[in-house]
Design a protein around this motif. Structure first.
Motif, mmCIF file in Angstrom:
data_model
loop_
_atom_site.group_PDB
_atom_site.id
_atom_site.type_symbol
_atom_site.label_atom_id
_atom_site.label_comp_id
_atom_site.label_asym_id
_atom_site.label_seq_id
_atom_site.Cartn_x
_atom_site.Cartn_y
_atom_site.Cartn_z
ATOM 1 N N PHE A 101 0.877 -1.166 0.000
ATOM 2 C CA PHE A 101 0.000 0.000 0.000
ATOM 3 C C PHE A 101 0.914 1.216 0.000
ATOM 4 N N LYS A 102 0.822 2.020 -1.051
ATOM 5 C CA LYS A 102 1.793 3.095 -1.251
ATOM 6 C C LYS A 102 1.065 4.427 -1.416
ATOM 7 N N LYS A 103 1.474 5.393 -0.595
ATOM 8 C CA LYS A 103 0.942 6.746 -0.699
ATOM 9 C C LYS A 103 2.108 7.702 -0.541
ATOM 10 N N GLU A 104 2.369 8.460 -1.599
ATOM 11 C CA GLU A 104 3.509 9.359 -1.664
ATOM 12 C C GLU A 104 4.779 8.564 -1.376
ATOM 13 N N ASN A 105 5.502 8.882 -0.322
ATOM 14 C CA ASN A 105 6.738 8.157 -0.020
ATOM 15 C C ASN A 105 6.559 7.110 1.068
ATOM 16 N N LYS A 106 5.334 6.922 1.543
ATOM 17 C CA LYS A 106 5.070 5.962 2.605
ATOM 18 C C LYS A 106 4.560 4.660 2.003
ATOM 19 N N THR A 107 5.074 3.549 2.504
ATOM 20 C CA THR A 107 4.603 2.245 2.049
ATOM 21 C C THR A 107 4.301 1.355 3.250
ATOM 22 N N LYS A 108 3.310 0.507 3.054
ATOM 23 C CA LYS A 108 2.976 -0.518 4.041
ATOM 24 C C LYS A 108 2.847 -1.820 3.278
ATOM 25 N N ARG A 109 3.389 -2.882 3.824
ATOM 26 C CA ARG A 109 3.323 -4.173 3.142
ATOM 27 C C ARG A 109 2.608 -5.181 4.023
ATOM 28 N N ILE A 110 1.831 -6.024 3.361
ATOM 29 C CA ILE A 110 1.171 -7.133 4.041
ATOM 30 C C ILE A 110 1.472 -8.381 3.230
ATOM 31 N N GLU A 111 2.045 -9.371 3.888
ATOM 32 C CA GLU A 111 2.355 -10.635 3.229
ATOM 33 C C GLU A 111 1.266 -11.630 3.568
ATOM 34 N N GLY A 112 0.841 -12.381 2.569
ATOM 35 C CA GLY A 112 -0.200 -13.381 2.774
ATOM 36 C C GLY A 112 -1.565 -12.836 2.411
ATOM 37 N N TYR A 113 -2.569 -13.653 2.686
ATOM 38 C CA TYR A 113 -3.951 -13.314 2.353
ATOM 39 C C TYR A 113 -4.466 -12.201 3.247
ATOM 40 N N ILE A 114 -5.281 -11.320 2.688
ATOM 41 C CA ILE A 114 -5.894 -10.208 3.417
ATOM 42 C C ILE A 114 -7.400 -10.415 3.380
ATOM 43 N N THR A 115 -8.048 -10.310 4.534
ATOM 44 C CA THR A 115 -9.501 -10.443 4.569
ATOM 45 C C THR A 115 -10.148 -9.220 3.925
ATOM 46 N N GLN A 116 -11.403 -9.357 3.593
ATOM 47 C CA GLN A 116 -12.135 -8.263 2.955
ATOM 48 C C GLN A 116 -12.196 -7.047 3.872
ATOM 49 N N ASN A 117 -12.443 -7.251 5.162
ATOM 50 C CA ASN A 117 -12.498 -6.128 6.109
ATOM 51 C C ASN A 117 -11.156 -5.430 6.234
ATOM 52 N N GLN A 118 -10.079 -6.211 6.302
ATOM 53 C CA GLN A 118 -8.743 -5.630 6.429
ATOM 54 C C GLN A 118 -8.373 -4.852 5.168
ATOM 55 N N LEU A 119 -8.715 -5.406 3.998
ATOM 56 C CA LEU A 119 -8.412 -4.726 2.744
ATOM 57 C C LEU A 119 -9.158 -3.401 2.654
ATOM 58 N N GLU A 120 -10.417 -3.413 3.017
ATOM 59 C CA GLU A 120 -11.201 -2.176 2.976
ATOM 60 C C GLU A 120 -10.648 -1.141 3.954
ATOM 61 N N LYS A 121 -10.224 -1.592 5.128
ATOM 62 C CA LYS A 121 -9.627 -0.688 6.120
ATOM 63 C C LYS A 121 -8.344 -0.048 5.552
ATOM 64 N N GLU A 122 -7.508 -0.841 4.891
ATOM 65 C CA GLU A 122 -6.266 -0.316 4.312
ATOM 66 C C GLU A 122 -6.565 0.671 3.182
ATOM 67 N N MET A 123 -7.562 0.378 2.364
ATOM 68 C CA MET A 123 -7.922 1.289 1.276
ATOM 69 C C MET A 123 -8.448 2.600 1.818
ATOM 70 N N LYS A 124 -9.267 2.554 2.852
ATOM 71 C CA LYS A 124 -9.770 3.792 3.459
ATOM 72 C C LYS A 124 -8.622 4.608 4.045
ATOM 73 N N ALA A 125 -7.648 3.937 4.639
ATOM 74 C CA ALA A 125 -6.484 4.638 5.195
ATOM 75 C C ALA A 125 -5.683 5.325 4.084
ATOM 76 N N LEU A 126 -5.609 4.684 2.914
ATOM 77 C CA LEU A 126 -4.881 5.300 1.791
ATOM 78 C C LEU A 126 -5.511 6.602 1.332
ATOM 79 N N ILE A 127 -6.831 6.661 1.383
ATOM 80 C CA ILE A 127 -7.520 7.874 0.894
ATOM 81 C C ILE A 127 -8.012 8.745 2.036
ATOM 82 N N ASN A 128 -7.548 8.438 3.255
ATOM 83 C CA ASN A 128 -7.861 9.230 4.452
ATOM 84 C C ASN A 128 -9.351 9.315 4.760
ATOM 85 N N GLU A 129 -10.065 8.209 4.636
ATOM 86 C CA GLU A 129 -11.496 8.207 5.008
ATOM 87 C C GLU A 129 -11.649 7.762 6.432
#
Length: 129
Positions: A101-129
């Motif tokens: 998950f990359k935004k500007e110069n910040k990156t976060k990595r998750i190895e392995g399977y991501i649940t639907q709730n976790q993925l949605e949480k990470e996407m919201k964090a990327l767009i600051n919701e």
């Protein structure tokens, strides 16, 4: 008898190789080198990985809500080109699936399977919701 043996050898060795080649060829657009102001999700995946297939389904369910705000890039590790090798080295990919998950110069990595709730949480964090 020799012809029959040759046919069996062909079916045992050549047919699986051909099937693997056909499965790894697909029309997915691969990562391009370009600058983008949108946050980005970079997904390292493989055709032979069951968790990757589950993650693909999860992303297909969640991503459409965020498609206009987040760029999604898929990198198939089987592709043996210089860009893929460069990205694997850049992000130190040791297993698949790995999601960056990359935004500007910040990156976060998750190895392995991501649940639907976790993925949605990470996407919201990327767009600051």
């Amino acid at each position: 008898m020799k012809l029959k043996s040759l046919i069996i050898i062909f079916l045992v060795f050549a047919l699986p190789s051909f099937a693997y080649f056909m499965l790894t060829q697909n029309n997915v657009s691969y990562a391009q080198k370009n600058e983008n102001t949108k946050p980005e999700i970079i997904k390292f995946t493989s055709q032979m990985c069951l968790d990757c297939q589950k993650l693909n389904t999860t992303i297909k369910d969640v991503y459409p809500k965020y498609a206009d705000k987040i760029k999604l890039t898929e990198i198939k590790i089987e592709k043996n080109d210089s860009f893929t090798k460069e990205q694997i080295k850049k992000y130190n990919i040791l297993l698949v699936p790995t999601t960056i998950f990359k935004k500007e110069n910040k990156t976060k990595r998750i190895e392995g399977y991501i649940t639907q709730n976790q993925l949605e949480k990470e996407m919201k964090a990327l767009i600051n919701e």
